[in-house]
Scaffold this motif. Structure first.
Motif, PDB file in Angstrom:
ATOM      1  N   PRO A  38      45.378  46.864 -21.037  1.00 42.10           N
ATOM      2  CA  PRO A  38      45.662  47.291 -22.416  1.00 42.10           C
ATOM      3  C   PRO A  38      47.139  47.570 -22.692  1.00 42.10           C
ATOM      4  N   ASP A  39      47.895  47.977 -21.663  1.00 32.22           N
ATOM      5  CA  ASP A  39      49.318  48.267 -21.886  1.00 32.22           C
ATOM      6  C   ASP A  39      50.202  47.014 -21.799  1.00 32.22           C
ATOM      7  N   GLY A  40      49.575  45.844 -21.620  1.00 29.43           N
ATOM      8  CA  GLY A  40      50.326  44.593 -21.563  1.00 29.43           C
ATOM      9  C   GLY A  40      50.697  44.140 -20.168  1.00 29.43           C
ATOM     10  N   THR A  41      50.368  44.941 -19.157  1.00 30.11           N
ATOM     11  CA  THR A  41      50.664  44.576 -17.775  1.00 30.11           C
ATOM     12  C   THR A  41      49.823  43.375 -17.356  1.00 30.11           C
ATOM     13  N   ILE A  42      50.441  42.389 -16.769  1.00 27.05           N
ATOM     14  CA  ILE A  42      49.712  41.226 -16.263  1.00 27.05           C
ATOM     15  C   ILE A  42      49.271  41.521 -14.839  1.00 27.05           C
ATOM     16  N   TYR A  43      47.961  41.414 -14.608  1.00 27.69           N
ATOM     17  CA  TYR A  43      47.411  41.677 -13.285  1.00 27.69           C
ATOM     18  C   TYR A  43      47.251  40.414 -12.465  1.00 27.69           C
ATOM     19  N   GLY A  44      46.932  39.299 -13.106  1.00 26.04           N
ATOM     20  CA  GLY A  44      46.747  38.085 -12.335  1.00 26.04           C
ATOM     21  C   GLY A  44      46.592  36.862 -13.207  1.00 26.04           C
ATOM     22  N   ILE A  45      46.678  35.719 -12.540  1.00 20.30           N
ATOM     23  CA  ILE A  45      46.561  34.424 -13.193  1.00 20.30           C
ATOM     24  C   ILE A  45      45.536  33.612 -12.417  1.00 20.30           C
ATOM     25  N   GLU A  46      44.524  33.108 -13.122  1.00 18.26           N
ATOM     26  CA  GLU A  46      43.483  32.303 -12.504  1.00 18.26           C
ATOM     27  C   GLU A  46      43.722  30.841 -12.860  1.00 18.26           C
ATOM     28  N   LEU A  47      43.761  29.996 -11.827  1.00 16.10           N
ATOM     29  CA  LEU A  47      43.966  28.563 -12.032  1.00 16.10           C
ATOM     30  C   LEU A  47      42.676  27.819 -11.709  1.00 16.10           C
ATOM     31  N   LEU A  48      42.107  27.169 -12.707  1.00 16.50           N
ATOM     32  CA  LEU A  48      40.936  26.323 -12.512  1.00 16.50           C
ATOM     33  C   LEU A  48      41.450  24.921 -12.194  1.00 16.50           C
ATOM     34  N   ASN A  49      40.681  24.143 -11.447  1.00 17.17           N
ATOM     35  CA  ASN A  49      41.151  22.836 -10.990  1.00 17.17           C
ATOM     36  C   ASN A  49      42.462  23.032 -10.215  1.00 17.17           C
TER      37      ASN A  49
END
Length: 79
Positions: A38-49
């Motif tokens: 909610p505070d805008g912090t990016i926790y992770g990125i999921e890459l499909l394929n």
């Protein structure tokens, strides 16, 4: 930071920090989702394929480069 890869589903997850809060997953494209607190912090990125995205021009390897030290290391990804 931690990168995990599950060859059964061909999904990679780039974890920038441990999830300590409820996150919202935003679909950026058909092949990428981003988890944001909610505070805008990016926790992770999921890459499909993931195998195609991570190894596009690197012969099946992810190359991690430390620009400051001029060092690099390679990680083989199952194709």
């Amino acid at each position: 930071m931690k990168i995990t890869y599950d060859p059964r589903y061909n999904i990679a997850y780039i974890s920038l920090q441990e999830k300590t809060a409820q996150v919202e997953t935003i679909q950026v494209s058909e092949e990428m989702n981003v988890d944001i607190a909610p505070d805008g912090t990016i926790y992770g990125i999921e890459l499909l394929n993931a195998n195609q995205q991570l190894t596009a021009d690197n012969q099946g390897k992810v190359i991690v480069v430390n620009q400051a030290l001029g060092e690099s290391s390679e990680i083989k990804i199952a194709l």
